[in-house]
Scaffold this active site. Structure first.
Site, PDB file in Angstrom:
ATOM      1  N   ASN A 121      -2.426   5.943  -2.698  1.00  0.00           N
ATOM      2  CA  ASN A 121      -2.576   5.894  -1.245  1.00  0.00           C
ATOM      3  C   ASN A 121      -2.088   7.140  -0.510  1.00  0.00           C
ATOM      4  O   ASN A 121      -2.429   7.331   0.652  1.00  0.00           O
ATOM      5  CB  ASN A 121      -1.935   4.624  -0.683  1.00  0.00           C
ATOM      6  CG  ASN A 121      -2.880   3.447  -0.870  1.00  0.00           C
ATOM      7  OD1 ASN A 121      -4.084   3.653  -1.074  1.00  0.00           O
ATOM      8  ND2 ASN A 121      -2.375   2.247  -0.824  1.00  0.00           N
ATOM      9  N   SER A 166       0.840  -1.203   0.000  1.00  0.00           N
ATOM     10  CA  SER A 166       0.000   0.000   0.000  1.00  0.00           C
ATOM     11  C   SER A 166       0.873   1.250   0.000  1.00  0.00           C
ATOM     12  O   SER A 166       0.492   2.258  -0.584  1.00  0.00           O
ATOM     13  CB  SER A 166      -0.906   0.018   1.230  1.00  0.00           C
ATOM     14  OG  SER A 166      -1.796  -1.060   1.185  1.00  0.00           O
ATOM     15  N   GLU A 209      -1.989   0.066 -10.322  1.00  0.00           N
ATOM     16  CA  GLU A 209      -0.965   1.114 -10.337  1.00  0.00           C
ATOM     17  C   GLU A 209       0.389   0.391 -10.342  1.00  0.00           C
ATOM     18  O   GLU A 209       0.639  -0.438  -9.464  1.00  0.00           O
ATOM     19  CB  GLU A 209      -1.140   1.944  -9.056  1.00  0.00           C
ATOM     20  CG  GLU A 209      -0.344   3.211  -8.979  1.00  0.00           C
ATOM     21  CD  GLU A 209      -0.664   3.976  -7.661  1.00  0.00           C
ATOM     22  OE1 GLU A 209      -1.156   3.354  -6.704  1.00  0.00           O
ATOM     23  OE2 GLU A 209      -0.389   5.184  -7.609  1.00  0.00           O
ATOM     24  N   HIS A 221       0.510  -2.217  -7.406  1.00  0.00           N
ATOM     25  CA  HIS A 221      -0.510  -1.959  -6.403  1.00  0.00           C
ATOM     26  C   HIS A 221      -1.829  -2.456  -6.969  1.00  0.00           C
ATOM     27  O   HIS A 221      -2.508  -1.745  -7.716  1.00  0.00           O
ATOM     28  CB  HIS A 221      -0.534  -0.461  -6.078  1.00  0.00           C
ATOM     29  CG  HIS A 221      -1.534  -0.103  -5.050  1.00  0.00           C
ATOM     30  ND1 HIS A 221      -2.181   1.109  -5.025  1.00  0.00           N
ATOM     31  CD2 HIS A 221      -2.027  -0.806  -3.998  1.00  0.00           C
ATOM     32  CE1 HIS A 221      -3.030   1.129  -4.017  1.00  0.00           C
ATOM     33  NE2 HIS A 221      -2.947  -0.015  -3.385  1.00  0.00           N
TER      34      HIS A 221
HETATM   35  P1  NAD Z   1      -3.665  -9.704   5.031  1.00  0.00           P
HETATM   36  O1  NAD Z   1      -3.382  -9.373   6.437  1.00  0.00           O
HETATM   37  O2  NAD Z   1      -5.038 -10.067   4.609  1.00  0.00           O
HETATM   38  O3  NAD Z   1      -2.699 -10.918   4.555  1.00  0.00           O
HETATM   39  C1  NAD Z   1      -1.315 -10.936   4.777  1.00  0.00           C
HETATM   40  C2  NAD Z   1      -0.832 -12.392   4.760  1.00  0.00           C
HETATM   41  O4  NAD Z   1       0.592 -12.401   4.817  1.00  0.00           O
HETATM   42  C3  NAD Z   1      -1.333 -13.231   5.951  1.00  0.00           C
HETATM   43  O5  NAD Z   1      -2.018 -14.371   5.466  1.00  0.00           O
HETATM   44  C4  NAD Z   1      -0.043 -13.615   6.683  1.00  0.00           C
HETATM   45  O6  NAD Z   1      -0.103 -14.918   7.271  1.00  0.00           O
HETATM   46  C5  NAD Z   1       0.964 -13.569   5.538  1.00  0.00           C
HETATM   47  N1  NAD Z   1       2.358 -13.421   5.949  1.00  0.00           N
HETATM   48  C6  NAD Z   1       2.885 -12.639   6.924  1.00  0.00           C
HETATM   49  N2  NAD Z   1       4.230 -12.783   6.945  1.00  0.00           N
HETATM   50  C7  NAD Z   1       4.553 -13.657   5.952  1.00  0.00           C
HETATM   51  C8  NAD Z   1       5.778 -14.200   5.445  1.00  0.00           C
HETATM   52  N3  NAD Z   1       6.964 -13.861   5.952  1.00  0.00           N
HETATM   53  N4  NAD Z   1       5.722 -15.082   4.401  1.00  0.00           N
HETATM   54  C9  NAD Z   1       4.529 -15.435   3.854  1.00  0.00           C
HETATM   55  N5  NAD Z   1       3.339 -14.960   4.295  1.00  0.00           N
HETATM   56  C10 NAD Z   1       3.361 -14.082   5.322  1.00  0.00           C
HETATM   57  O7  NAD Z   1      -3.111  -8.460   4.173  1.00  0.00           O
HETATM   58  P2  NAD Z   1      -3.578  -7.968   2.712  1.00  0.00           P
HETATM   59  O8  NAD Z   1      -4.712  -7.031   2.849  1.00  0.00           O
HETATM   60  O9  NAD Z   1      -3.670  -9.162   1.807  1.00  0.00           O
HETATM   61  O10 NAD Z   1      -2.303  -7.074   2.303  1.00  0.00           O
HETATM   62  C11 NAD Z   1      -1.138  -7.644   1.741  1.00  0.00           C
HETATM   63  C12 NAD Z   1      -0.303  -6.536   1.107  1.00  0.00           C
HETATM   64  O11 NAD Z   1      -1.071  -5.924   0.051  1.00  0.00           O
HETATM   65  C13 NAD Z   1       0.037  -5.411   2.106  1.00  0.00           C
HETATM   66  O12 NAD Z   1       1.324  -4.919   1.849  1.00  0.00           O
HETATM   67  C14 NAD Z   1      -1.027  -4.368   1.801  1.00  0.00           C
HETATM   68  O13 NAD Z   1      -0.612  -3.077   2.147  1.00  0.00           O
HETATM   69  C15 NAD Z   1      -1.177  -4.532   0.286  1.00  0.00           C
HETATM   70  N6  NAD Z   1      -2.470  -4.077  -0.275  1.00  0.00           N
HETATM   71  C16 NAD Z   1      -3.637  -4.317   0.393  1.00  0.00           C
HETATM   72  C17 NAD Z   1      -4.850  -3.906  -0.178  1.00  0.00           C
HETATM   73  C18 NAD Z   1      -6.166  -4.191   0.495  1.00  0.00           C
HETATM   74  O14 NAD Z   1      -7.201  -3.671   0.039  1.00  0.00           O
HETATM   75  N7  NAD Z   1      -6.216  -4.996   1.540  1.00  0.00           N
HETATM   76  C19 NAD Z   1      -4.844  -3.267  -1.429  1.00  0.00           C
HETATM   77  C20 NAD Z   1      -3.633  -3.063  -2.086  1.00  0.00           C
HETATM   78  C21 NAD Z   1      -2.438  -3.482  -1.507  1.00  0.00           C
END
Ligand code: NAD
Length: 284
Positions: free
Chosen positions: A192, A121, A154, A142
């Protein structure tokens, strides 16, 4: 032709969507997470999402069979399984301790020409690139949430990102049915830096009892014609991800305009994370 294998790291909200989208675009996928429970949840969600698409689509001849899509994905906790991936999309939690642990590890496991895309993000792509011996092969994607349904992403160019890496990335995105906008690197990029401030300010309005969550969102939907208001969007993204993102912006720019609202912190501490926990600004 040998099938192209894409590694996806993190099986949460974003990683499971990326894995589904790739599998439905004829790639083989290796989906890695540290938590067995996340892998199990992702498998169920992908199966149900593909099944649900079947109910929605008019042209049933174009339907994917959920079992076939699941068969294209290896759900695993073993990072070594990434060794044959020509491309890796990393989607672990928005915490530097987690992201910074992943890159040196995959740098050792994956072939030298494998491209790594950071799905983040707010983190700087240049900063992530510096964790590896291949900063020219690091790029930001992104993705928008829910990934299979959002047509545009993005793309972020780090300081060292090469033209070849951009080409490989846009080819992959085209195969996934995505369009893209390419921007230069800066924490939060375009999307963001604007969105996180808007959401944080919306939470301040709620905290100060200027308006209810529904009233805040109604202003954006009914007055501005947005599809969703900022607090509904926060529930969809996950309040923890919003908090971590605004903290990254605060730390990166050292500017108090990014200080997180106390109510946001309190809700995350209370486990009110939005849709993924069943309750946030709204109940699900
Ligand atoms: P989430 O919390 O739903 O999932 C994260 C996952 O990562 C979890 O299942 C966790 O067990 C796993 N994890 C943690 N450490 C790990 C490791 N070392 N190796 C493998 N897996 C590991 O988070 P999310 O919403 O899926 O976000 C993931 C990324 O995407 C973040 O950087 C977030 O900022 C970005 N993002 C999120 C959104 C959104 O709408 N949620 C949109 C765009 C980007």
């Amino acid at each position: 032709m040998t099938e192209k294998i894409v590694g996806v790291i993190g099986a949460g909200v974003m990683g499971s969507g990326v894995a589904q989208n790739l599998a439905q675009s004829d790639f083989k996928v290796v989906l890695v997470d540290v938590a067995e429970s996340a892998l199990e949840r992702a498998k169920k969600e992908i199966y149900n999402n593909v099944r649900f698409q079947g109910f929605m689509k008019k042209d049933k001849s174009q339907l994917d069979n959920p079992d076939n899509i699941i068969d294209r994905i290896l759900f695993t906790k073993d990072y070594e399984e990434l060794k044959n991936s020509y491309y890796v999309v990393e989607n672990v939690v928005e915490k530097w301790e987690a992201k910074s642990e992943v890159y040196p590890r995959i740098d050792e496991i994956c072939p030298q020409d494998t491209v790594f895309a950071v799905d983040t993000s707010c983190y700087s792509i240049t900063r992530v690139g510096a964790l590896t011996k291949r900063p020219d092969k690091i790029i930001g994607i992104h993705f928008m949430n829910p990934v299979p349904m959002k047509p545009t992403v993005e793309v972020i160019k780090g300081w060292h990102t090469s033209e070849e890496t951009i080409k490989i990335t846009t080819e992959l995105l085209a195969a996934m049915g995505k369009d893209w906008v390419i921007v230069n690197d800066s924490p939060g990029f375009v999307s963001n830096r604007v969105l996180m401030l808007t959401i944080n300010e919306a939470v301040f309005l709620l905290q100060e009892q200027v308006a209810t969550a529904k009233q805040v969102d109604d202003i954006f939907k009914k007055c501005f014609g947005h599809k969703m208001g900022p607090l509904e969007t926060a529930d969809l993204i996950g309040l923890d991800t919003i908090l971590y993102s605004i903290e990254v912006l605060h730390e990166s720019f050292n500017d108090s305009k990014y200080r997180p609202c106390a109510l946001l912190k309190k809700m995350v501490d209370a486990g009110l994370l939005g849709r993924k926990s069943g309750k946030g600004f709204y109940s699900y």
